[in-house]
Design an enzyme around this catalytic site. Structure first.
Site, PDB file in Angstrom:
ATOM      1  CD  GLU A   1       0.186   0.902   4.393  1.00 52.34           C
ATOM      2  OE1 GLU A   1      -0.378   1.493   4.115  1.00 52.34           O
ATOM      3  OE2 GLU A   1       1.612  -0.237   4.614  1.00 52.34           O
TER       4      GLU A   1
ATOM      5  CE  LYS B   1       0.428   4.570   2.639  1.00 49.02           C
ATOM      6  NZ  LYS B   1       0.295   3.012   1.757  1.00 49.02           N
TER       7      LYS B   1
ATOM      8  CB  CYS C   1       3.563   2.818   4.563  1.00 47.35           C
ATOM      9  SG  CYS C   1       4.578   1.594   3.935  1.00 47.35           S
TER      10      CYS C   1
END
Length: 543
Positions: free
Chosen positions: A45, A113, A149
């Site tokens: 990330e 994300k 994540c």
């Protein structure tokens, strides 16, 4: 039957070094193709910016630098490899945490994300807009579902990617370490893989960034939640995962699995990594620390030597009238044992000069901690002078138990640039010291066995003003990490006087901690980014 080689690039980017991080990615893809025959290479990330970039994201030139780096990657990277890499990006006036897919010299797609964490050390809602759509990308017959994540921890994007047709879930992560975090991640992966019956590839970053430290542990679990590949913790590198397609299902094949390590080793590696990367990435030549003959400075020295090598570590013993002979002997013995530069600088002339200067101002008062603190502050002045003259960072040595209750001196033993033990409770200091000595002799046994003392007054011991460290740490863990009230801690079986004494000290000393050096975060609730309390407030400790 088809096969596919995915390589997890478990690497250590430097925050803000966008050109350098792009170079690291280009070289990693080249190596992955040559060494492993990679079809896909996945980076962590926000790899191009480093994690966390914080307010660097607000710099007007950030987006231009990222565009330039991505253009160079498209030109330089192998056209035969699908590259999946994290970076921030502004799209239609909004900033996103993105995963970009580069193949055949062109950026094919981007995933934003969806779940932005805003707890503990995370502050992503300050910077990013949430994505709303899953992304599934077909490469050589495998449909890859992208996650970043927190998307995996929440779980909703996991199901959305599967509903969109993903065969394999690929998660890019910058997941900081703390006690038991590696086991938490593996449990999470196992649960989600079983739920959706899809393999999950988990790529994590590695290395230290300010107080955060990342342990790696990139891995792959199959659709039954069974661990198939686990990269080494605390080591950068490229780890391949081999997929084979059978009956329209992509199955990861059993590969290397890093053996489980004990808690002390994992924590010690975190401290070494955090200190090493802070010093090296900041450009310091090395460190200097006050070596007192006590357990905290002894463990700090061992960590520093393991992180930087003995030639980059200098130690100073600064005795006063109350410094025991055995403290001097043990400090000298450890310095010789570890092969570091060691010198003695007496502080008595400095302390006496200050005392004489202040005599009239102090007339009619009793001797108290003021005079004790003068000793500590004289030591701080000497350490900072050595730092300035030699280009060495001062390494402070206070542990979390002491920092919690203010058992430290502002502008004295708190001066410095970094503290490896800042988030390590005293009971763990002893555990780590014993573990380190099991690996090779590093700390004189007498240092570990003798009662701890600041040696600022005759026959002084820490237990004179604090509960036993076993009791103290248990109370602190409940109050700091568990957010339990004083009453709840008392109900858990701790003495009322001890609890109220400790809680009041913690609350009263917030101003000190705000001025303390940064240190490695290794618990779920560290002082700093994790725990933000107002210095001035009317909150009562019993509430």
């Amino acid at each position: 039957m088809q096969d596919l080689t995915l390589v997890m690039a478990q690497l250590d980017p430097l925050v803000g070094d966008i050109p350098g991080n792009a170079d690291r990615a280009i070289e990693a893809v080249r190596e992955a193709r040559i060494e492993h025959g990679a079809d896909i290479v996945v980076f962590p990330e926000l790899f191009l910016s480093g994690y966390p970039p914080e307010d660097l994201l607000l710099r007007p030139s950030m987006e231009a630098r990222l565009r330039h780096a991505r253009a160079r990657m498209a030109e330089k990277m192998s056209r035969e490899v699908l590259v999946i890499i994290g970076y921030p990006g502004v799209r239609e006036g909004k900033r996103y945490n993105l995963a970009g897919l580069l193949y055949n010299g062109e950026w094919q797609a981007e995933y934003a994300k969806q779940h932005l964490p805003n707890y503990q050390v995370f502050d992503e809602q300050r910077y990013f807009t949430s994505g709303t759509e899953p992304l599934v990308f077909d490469h050589k017959g495998a449909r890859l579902g992208l996650l970043i994540c927190e998307d995996l921890w929440d779980g909703t994007p996991v199901q959305a990617a599967c509903d969109a047709g993903a065969d394999i879930l690929v998660s890019l992560n910058a997941s900081p370490y703390h006690h038991d975090k590696p086991a938490e991640r593996l449990r999470l992966l196992e649960e989600h893989a079983k739920e959706v019956q899809r393999p999950i590839v988990y790529i994590n970053t590695i290395g230290g960034q300010d107080e955060l430290v990342f342990d790696g542990g990139s891995c792959c679990v199959d659709g039954f939640g069974q661990l198939q590949v686990l990269a080494p913790y605390w080591q950068a590198g490229l780890m391949p995962v081999q997929f084979v397609q059978r009956d329209n299902l992509w199955e990861p094949q059993a590969g290397e699995i890093e053996p489980e390590v004990e808690a002390e080793e994992s924590l010690y590696c975190a401290l070494v990594t955090g200190l090493r990367d802070y010093v090296n990435k900041s450009g310091f030549q090395g460190v200097v620390l006050g070596l007192s003959g006590g357990i905290d400075s002894a463990l700090s020295l061992a960590i520093a030597v393991d992180a930087l090598g003995p030639q980059r570590v200098q130690t100073v013993m600064m005795p006063y009238h109350y410094t025991a002979d055995i403290s001097r002997q043990d400090a000298a013995e450890q310095a010789e044992l570890l092969g570091v530069h060691y010198e003695t600088l007496a502080i008595a002339p400095m302390v006496e000069a200050f005392t004489e200067t202040l005599a009239d101002s102090f007339a009619g008062t009793e001797r108290d901690t003021t005079e004790e603190n003068l000793q500590s502050r004289c030591r701080g002045v000497l350490l900072m002078a050595l730092s300035n003259k030699k280009g060495l960072m001062v390494l402070t040595t206070g542990n979390k138990s002491e920092m919690a209750v203010g058992y430290a001196t502002l502008y004295g033993d708190m001066v410095g640039g970094y503290n490896a033990l800042k988030d390590v409770y005293k009971t763990w200091v002893y555990r780590l010291a014993r573990w380190r000595n099991q690996q090779s002799p590093a700390i004189p046994e007498r240092v570990i066995e003798r009662p701890p003392s600041a040696e600022l007054a005759p026959d002084q011991q820490d237990s004179d003003s604090l509960p036993d460290y076993g009791v103290l740490d248990a109370i602190l863990m409940r109050y700091i990490e568990g957010d339990m009230s004083a009453e709840a801690i008392i109900e858990a079986g701790y003495e009322e006087d001890d609890v109220y004494h400790v809680v009041k000290l913690v609350d009263r000393c917030e101003y000190k901690r705000r001025q303390a050096p940064v240190g490695v975060r290794v618990t779920p609730r560290a002082f700093g980014r994790d725990r933000r309390y107002p210095i001035v407030n009317g909150w009562q400790p019993g509430e």
